[in-house]
Enzyme design. Structure first.
Site, PDB file in Angstrom:
ATOM      1  N   TYR A 155      -0.301   1.113  -6.738  1.00  0.00           N
ATOM      2  CA  TYR A 155       0.457   2.359  -6.572  1.00  0.00           C
ATOM      3  C   TYR A 155       0.110   3.058  -5.257  1.00  0.00           C
ATOM      4  O   TYR A 155       1.009   3.407  -4.484  1.00  0.00           O
ATOM      5  CB  TYR A 155       0.240   3.289  -7.765  1.00  0.00           C
ATOM      6  CG  TYR A 155       1.255   3.096  -8.876  1.00  0.00           C
ATOM      7  CD1 TYR A 155       1.765   1.836  -9.173  1.00  0.00           C
ATOM      8  CD2 TYR A 155       1.692   4.158  -9.650  1.00  0.00           C
ATOM      9  CE1 TYR A 155       2.684   1.653 -10.190  1.00  0.00           C
ATOM     10  CE2 TYR A 155       2.619   3.982 -10.678  1.00  0.00           C
ATOM     11  CZ  TYR A 155       3.104   2.723 -10.942  1.00  0.00           C
ATOM     12  OH  TYR A 155       4.018   2.539 -11.948  1.00  0.00           O
ATOM     13  N   GLU A 162       5.385   3.451   1.665  1.00  0.00           N
ATOM     14  CA  GLU A 162       6.681   4.138   1.594  1.00  0.00           C
ATOM     15  C   GLU A 162       6.682   5.390   2.468  1.00  0.00           C
ATOM     16  O   GLU A 162       7.631   5.641   3.230  1.00  0.00           O
ATOM     17  CB  GLU A 162       6.993   4.511   0.147  1.00  0.00           C
ATOM     18  CG  GLU A 162       7.257   3.318  -0.768  1.00  0.00           C
ATOM     19  CD  GLU A 162       7.313   3.716  -2.224  1.00  0.00           C
ATOM     20  OE1 GLU A 162       7.684   4.872  -2.522  1.00  0.00           O
ATOM     21  OE2 GLU A 162       6.975   2.883  -3.086  1.00  0.00           O
TER      22      GLU A 162
END
Length: 222
Positions: A155, A162
């Protein structure tokens, strides 16, 4: 007595159809993301990260687009996944594949694109395989452990990648107008609280599942 049995069969049939559909959907998704993972690792190792998008970019884009079905699944009650959590995760990825990488393809030459795909694909191969097997009546302990523990690393890796790509897109986005540019800055600002929601959701799920898994292992050893 025949009527109640007939009614019972009619009630069971939609459940069987739904289960078969979800097994097929999760199996197809696991295979699709396995292709992303295999191609990404192969190209990155042999030719370097700048070439990853050339080989797997379109496949990744449409594989992630297919995942938009999960919002519909949650909305219609086909699965029990929370709608808002599902919507946040899917929409953030849609932004990356359609709002960042698609219009600014050259950004995918950055290593952040490769690290993002590795984080996404490993996560999804584990997740979809876990669901496909669970719905089929199998639940390997090692896969359960991977599903609820690898997110500790994957994660943050995915989220940081991102954010880096979104930040890199803010400058070229100004060519489409300041609204696009500042919209990307706004999205970056909400990434922190949004990521916290997703992370704590997984932590809550992990706590329950690992407790049940520990109890199951203890019972099996008796």
């Amino acid at each position: 007595m025949a009527a109640p049995k007939k009614q019972q069969k009619q009630k069971q049939q939609p459940s069987a159809v739904k289960t078969a559909y979800l097994v097929l959907y999760n199996l197809a998704s696991a295979v699709a993301w396995s292709v992303v993972l295999g191609r990404t690792l192969s190209v990155a190792a042999t030719r370097g990260p700048p070439y990853v998008h050339l080989v797997v970019g379109d496949w990744t884009k449409w594989t992630q687009t297919m995942a938009g079905m999960e919002v519909l699944h949650s909305l219609l009650g086909i699965v029990r996944a929370p709608l808002m959590t599902t919507l946040m995760q899917v929409s953030s990825r849609f932004l990356l594949v359609w709002g960042v990488v698609h219009p600014f393809t050259y950004l995918a030459q950055a290593p952040f694109y490769t690290s993002m795909l590795v984080a996404w694909s490993v996560t999804e191969v584990i997740r979809y395989s876990f669901f496909a097997l669970s719905l089929s009546g199998f639940q390997p302990r090692f896969l359960t452990w991977l599903r609820y523990n690898t997110f500790f690393v994957l994660y943050p890796m995915g989220i940081l990648s991102e954010c880096a790509l979104i930040f890199l897109a803010t400058e070229p986005a100004s060519a489409f107008g300041d609204i696009y540019k500042w919209a990307l800055y706004a999205i970056l600002a909400i990434y922190v609280p949004g990521s916290y929601v997703l992370y704590t959701h997984m932590m809550t799920q992990r706590k329950k599942v690992m407790r049940d898994l520990k109890a199951s292992n203890a019972k099996a050893s008796q």
